[in-house]
Design a protein around this motif. Structure first.
Motif, PDB file in Angstrom:
ATOM      1  N   LEU A  79       0.830  -1.211   0.000  1.00 21.88           N
ATOM      2  CA  LEU A  79       0.000   0.000   0.000  1.00 21.88           C
ATOM      3  C   LEU A  79       0.864   1.261   0.000  1.00 21.88           C
ATOM      4  O   LEU A  79       0.548   2.230  -0.692  1.00 21.88           O
ATOM      5  CB  LEU A  79      -0.953   0.001   1.197  1.00 21.88           C
ATOM      6  N   ARG A  80       1.933   1.251   0.773  1.00 22.18           N
ATOM      7  CA  ARG A  80       2.854   2.391   0.777  1.00 22.18           C
ATOM      8  C   ARG A  80       3.424   2.629  -0.624  1.00 22.18           C
ATOM      9  O   ARG A  80       3.434   3.757  -1.119  1.00 22.18           O
ATOM     10  CB  ARG A  80       4.011   2.146   1.750  1.00 22.18           C
ATOM     11  N   GLU A  81       3.913   1.556  -1.227  1.00 22.07           N
ATOM     12  CA  GLU A  81       4.501   1.666  -2.569  1.00 22.07           C
ATOM     13  C   GLU A  81       3.481   2.160  -3.588  1.00 22.07           C
ATOM     14  O   GLU A  81       3.769   3.058  -4.385  1.00 22.07           O
ATOM     15  CB  GLU A  81       5.040   0.307  -3.022  1.00 22.07           C
ATOM     16  N   GLU A  82       2.300   1.586  -3.572  1.00 23.21           N
ATOM     17  CA  GLU A  82       1.270   1.944  -4.550  1.00 23.21           C
ATOM     18  C   GLU A  82       0.733   3.358  -4.332  1.00 23.21           C
ATOM     19  O   GLU A  82       0.398   4.050  -5.283  1.00 23.21           O
ATOM     20  CB  GLU A  82       0.127   0.933  -4.524  1.00 23.21           C
ATOM     21  N   ALA A  83       0.661   3.789  -3.078  1.00 26.18           N
ATOM     22  CA  ALA A  83       0.188   5.147  -2.795  1.00 26.18           C
ATOM     23  C   ALA A  83       1.096   6.172  -3.461  1.00 26.18           C
ATOM     24  O   ALA A  83       0.624   7.146  -4.058  1.00 26.18           O
ATOM     25  CB  ALA A  83       0.116   5.391  -1.290  1.00 26.18           C
ATOM     26  N   VAL A  84       2.391   5.942  -3.370  1.00 29.63           N
ATOM     27  CA  VAL A  84       3.347   6.867  -3.978  1.00 29.63           C
ATOM     28  C   VAL A  84       3.346   6.702  -5.499  1.00 29.63           C
ATOM     29  O   VAL A  84       3.262   7.680  -6.240  1.00 29.63           O
ATOM     30  CB  VAL A  84       4.757   6.651  -3.388  1.00 29.63           C
ATOM     31  N   LYS A  85       3.419   5.454  -5.947  1.00 26.48           N
ATOM     32  CA  LYS A  85       3.466   5.170  -7.391  1.00 26.48           C
ATOM     33  C   LYS A  85       2.258   5.732  -8.122  1.00 26.48           C
ATOM     34  O   LYS A  85       2.379   6.338  -9.182  1.00 26.48           O
ATOM     35  CB  LYS A  85       3.548   3.654  -7.594  1.00 26.48           C
ATOM     36  N   ARG A  86       1.078   5.557  -7.552  1.00 29.87           N
ATOM     37  CA  ARG A  86      -0.165   6.008  -8.187  1.00 29.87           C
ATOM     38  C   ARG A  86      -0.537   7.443  -7.805  1.00 29.87           C
ATOM     39  O   ARG A  86      -1.549   7.956  -8.251  1.00 29.87           O
ATOM     40  CB  ARG A  86      -1.308   5.063  -7.830  1.00 29.87           C
ATOM     41  N   ASN A  87       0.265   8.030  -6.928  1.00 26.74           N
ATOM     42  CA  ASN A  87       0.039   9.403  -6.470  1.00 26.74           C
ATOM     43  C   ASN A  87      -1.380   9.592  -5.929  1.00 26.74           C
ATOM     44  O   ASN A  87      -2.080  10.539  -6.279  1.00 26.74           O
ATOM     45  CB  ASN A  87       0.333  10.408  -7.590  1.00 26.74           C
ATOM     46  N   VAL A  88      -1.779   8.684  -5.051  1.00 23.35           N
ATOM     47  CA  VAL A  88      -3.130   8.740  -4.500  1.00 23.35           C
ATOM     48  C   VAL A  88      -3.242   9.860  -3.478  1.00 23.35           C
ATOM     49  O   VAL A  88      -2.260  10.277  -2.867  1.00 23.35           O
ATOM     50  CB  VAL A  88      -3.567   7.398  -3.864  1.00 23.35           C
ATOM     51  N   ASP A  89      -4.460  10.331  -3.304  1.00 21.11           N
ATOM     52  CA  ASP A  89      -4.731  11.332  -2.283  1.00 21.11           C
ATOM     53  C   ASP A  89      -4.923  10.683  -0.920  1.00 21.11           C
ATOM     54  O   ASP A  89      -4.534  11.246   0.097  1.00 21.11           O
ATOM     55  CB  ASP A  89      -5.967  12.151  -2.667  1.00 21.11           C
ATOM     56  N   ARG A  90      -5.533   9.505  -0.931  1.00 23.63           N
ATOM     57  CA  ARG A  90      -5.708   8.742   0.304  1.00 23.63           C
ATOM     58  C   ARG A  90      -5.763   7.268  -0.032  1.00 23.63           C
ATOM     59  O   ARG A  90      -6.420   6.870  -0.991  1.00 23.63           O
ATOM     60  CB  ARG A  90      -6.996   9.160   1.034  1.00 23.63           C
ATOM     61  N   MET A  91      -5.050   6.463   0.739  1.00 22.88           N
ATOM     62  CA  MET A  91      -5.076   5.006   0.597  1.00 22.88           C
ATOM     63  C   MET A  91      -5.515   4.450   1.948  1.00 22.88           C
ATOM     64  O   MET A  91      -4.788   4.540   2.935  1.00 22.88           O
ATOM     65  CB  MET A  91      -3.695   4.470   0.239  1.00 22.88           C
ATOM     66  N   SER A  92      -6.726   3.925   2.006  1.00 24.22           N
ATOM     67  CA  SER A  92      -7.231   3.372   3.257  1.00 24.22           C
ATOM     68  C   SER A  92      -6.396   2.164   3.661  1.00 24.22           C
ATOM     69  O   SER A  92      -6.007   1.358   2.825  1.00 24.22           O
ATOM     70  CB  SER A  92      -8.692   2.949   3.094  1.00 24.22           C
ATOM     71  N   LEU A  93      -6.158   2.035   4.948  1.00 29.56           N
ATOM     72  CA  LEU A  93      -5.460   0.864   5.474  1.00 29.56           C
ATOM     73  C   LEU A  93      -6.449  -0.183   5.975  1.00 29.56           C
ATOM     74  O   LEU A  93      -6.054  -1.222   6.467  1.00 29.56           O
ATOM     75  CB  LEU A  93      -4.526   1.283   6.618  1.00 29.56           C
ATOM     76  N   LEU A  94      -7.748   0.085   5.801  1.00 27.31           N
ATOM     77  CA  LEU A  94      -8.785  -0.770   6.366  1.00 27.31           C
ATOM     78  C   LEU A  94      -9.423  -1.708   5.352  1.00 27.31           C
ATOM     79  O   LEU A  94     -10.416  -2.372   5.664  1.00 27.31           O
ATOM     80  CB  LEU A  94      -9.865   0.090   7.023  1.00 27.31           C
ATOM     81  N   GLY A  95      -8.893  -1.769   4.158  1.00 25.57           N
ATOM     82  CA  GLY A  95      -9.485  -2.641   3.143  1.00 25.57           C
ATOM     83  C   GLY A  95     -10.817  -2.090   2.667  1.00 25.57           C
ATOM     84  O   GLY A  95     -11.187  -0.945   2.958  1.00 25.57           O
ATOM     85  N   ASN A  96     -11.523  -2.906   1.924  1.00 23.21           N
ATOM     86  CA  ASN A  96     -12.798  -2.470   1.346  1.00 23.21           C
ATOM     87  C   ASN A  96     -13.936  -2.700   2.343  1.00 23.21           C
ATOM     88  O   ASN A  96     -14.791  -3.557   2.154  1.00 23.21           O
ATOM     89  CB  ASN A  96     -13.059  -3.210   0.035  1.00 23.21           C
ATOM     90  N   HIS A  97     -13.956  -1.909   3.395  1.00 26.77           N
ATOM     91  CA  HIS A  97     -14.949  -2.076   4.459  1.00 26.77           C
ATOM     92  C   HIS A  97     -16.305  -1.459   4.110  1.00 26.77           C
ATOM     93  O   HIS A  97     -17.275  -1.653   4.842  1.00 26.77           O
ATOM     94  CB  HIS A  97     -14.428  -1.513   5.784  1.00 26.77           C
ATOM     95  N   SER A 160      -7.364  -1.573  -0.701  1.00 25.58           N
ATOM     96  CA  SER A 160      -7.169  -2.953  -1.115  1.00 25.58           C
ATOM     97  C   SER A 160      -8.415  -3.746  -0.722  1.00 25.58           C
ATOM     98  O   SER A 160      -9.276  -3.242  -0.005  1.00 25.58           O
ATOM     99  CB  SER A 160      -5.924  -3.539  -0.451  1.00 25.58           C
ATOM    100  N   LYS A 161      -8.493  -4.964  -1.188  1.00 28.71           N
ATOM    101  CA  LYS A 161      -9.649  -5.788  -0.845  1.00 28.71           C
ATOM    102  C   LYS A 161      -9.635  -6.173   0.631  1.00 28.71           C
ATOM    103  O   LYS A 161     -10.676  -6.231   1.271  1.00 28.71           O
ATOM    104  CB  LYS A 161      -9.685  -7.029  -1.734  1.00 28.71           C
ATOM    105  N   GLU A 162      -8.454  -6.412   1.160  1.00 30.77           N
ATOM    106  CA  GLU A 162      -8.297  -6.843   2.550  1.00 30.77           C
ATOM    107  C   GLU A 162      -7.642  -5.734   3.368  1.00 30.77           C
ATOM    108  O   GLU A 162      -6.873  -4.936   2.844  1.00 30.77           O
ATOM    109  CB  GLU A 162      -7.427  -8.099   2.620  1.00 30.77           C
ATOM    110  N   PRO A 163      -7.899  -5.690   4.673  1.00 30.22           N
ATOM    111  CA  PRO A 163      -7.263  -4.676   5.514  1.00 30.22           C
ATOM    112  C   PRO A 163      -5.799  -4.989   5.808  1.00 30.22           C
ATOM    113  O   PRO A 163      -5.412  -6.162   5.909  1.00 30.22           O
ATOM    114  CB  PRO A 163      -8.084  -4.710   6.804  1.00 30.22           C
ATOM    115  N   ALA A 164      -5.012  -3.940   5.951  1.00 26.25           N
ATOM    116  CA  ALA A 164      -3.621  -4.088   6.379  1.00 26.25           C
ATOM    117  C   ALA A 164      -3.512  -3.974   7.894  1.00 26.25           C
ATOM    118  O   ALA A 164      -2.621  -4.542   8.500  1.00 26.25           O
ATOM    119  CB  ALA A 164      -2.743  -3.037   5.717  1.00 26.25           C
ATOM    120  N   ILE A 165      -4.426  -3.212   8.490  1.00 28.73           N
ATOM    121  CA  ILE A 165      -4.423  -3.066   9.943  1.00 28.73           C
ATOM    122  C   ILE A 165      -5.836  -3.297  10.484  1.00 28.73           C
ATOM    123  O   ILE A 165      -6.822  -3.171   9.764  1.00 28.73           O
ATOM    124  CB  ILE A 165      -3.893  -1.699  10.412  1.00 28.73           C
ATOM    125  N   PHE A 166      -5.874  -3.620  11.756  1.00 27.73           N
ATOM    126  CA  PHE A 166      -7.131  -3.900  12.440  1.00 27.73           C
ATOM    127  C   PHE A 166      -7.132  -3.108  13.746  1.00 27.73           C
ATOM    128  O   PHE A 166      -6.207  -3.224  14.533  1.00 27.73           O
ATOM    129  CB  PHE A 166      -7.247  -5.394  12.754  1.00 27.73           C
TER     130      PHE A 166
END
Length: 176
Positions: A79-97, A160-166
């Motif tokens: 997620l860290r890599e993709e956030a920078v690579k895709r220049n996202v404004d926000r990347m949720s760490l909670l998956g597709n909740h 992402s489909k799954e969460p990275a943190i809980f």
């Protein structure tokens, strides 16, 4: 990418347990920012903090996000890599909740719909600093800061489909 934990003077007592859980389940360095504003001007302290750092992307957490199990570090790093690579404004760490707010863009990631609520959100996320500066308004408490942007914020928000943190919130609307 730095991890920052926001708190205010009133809730610094939560940092001890937050830190213990963070060490147990995440185990990486983090920085704490303590806002000395009153709760009704909470966003003023956060804006001051954001203007004081140079990080383009950062992980933003709050002192009441109490981790409940081990972080998926492999996914977190992706997620860290993709956030920078895709220049996202926000990347949720909670998956597709909230699947009703998202649509698939590839096999790994979903994007928030442009008109979805909580495009601007203070949930545990990788945030682009400028996105926060553009959307966070002054003279707001934490709840109005987020809810005041419902349906108004625009940006590339992925998950992402799954969460990275809980985690579970230790407080709701300032109540333990």
């Amino acid at each position: 990418m730095n991890t920052f934990v926001l708190t205010c003077t009133k809730h610094t007592g939560l940092i001890k347990e937050f830190s213990e859980r963070f060490e147990k389940y995440w185990g990486e360095p983090f920085f704490v920012f303590v806002s000395h504003t009153d709760i009704s001007h909470w966003s003023d302290g956060v804006l001051s903090f954001l203007r004081s750092i140079q990080d383009e992307h950062l992980i933003l957490l709050h002192e009441d996000f109490f981790l409940t199990k081990a972080v998926n570090k492999e996914l977190l790093n992706k997620l860290r890599e993709e956030a920078v690579k895709r220049n996202v404004d926000r990347m949720s760490l909670l998956g597709n909740h909230s699947p009703e707010r998202t649509y698939g863009i590839d096999t790994e990631f979903l994007s928030y719909k442009a008109d979805a609520p909580y495009v601007f959100s203070l949930e545990a996320s990788i945030q682009k600093r400028q996105f926060l500066l553009d959307n966070l308004k002054g003279n707001c408490n934490p709840w109005d800061a987020e809810n005041g942007r419902l349906g108004k914020a625009r940006g590339l928000v992925l998950c992402s489909k799954e969460p990275a943190i809980f985690y579970q919130d230790k407080m709701r609307q300032g109540q333990y």
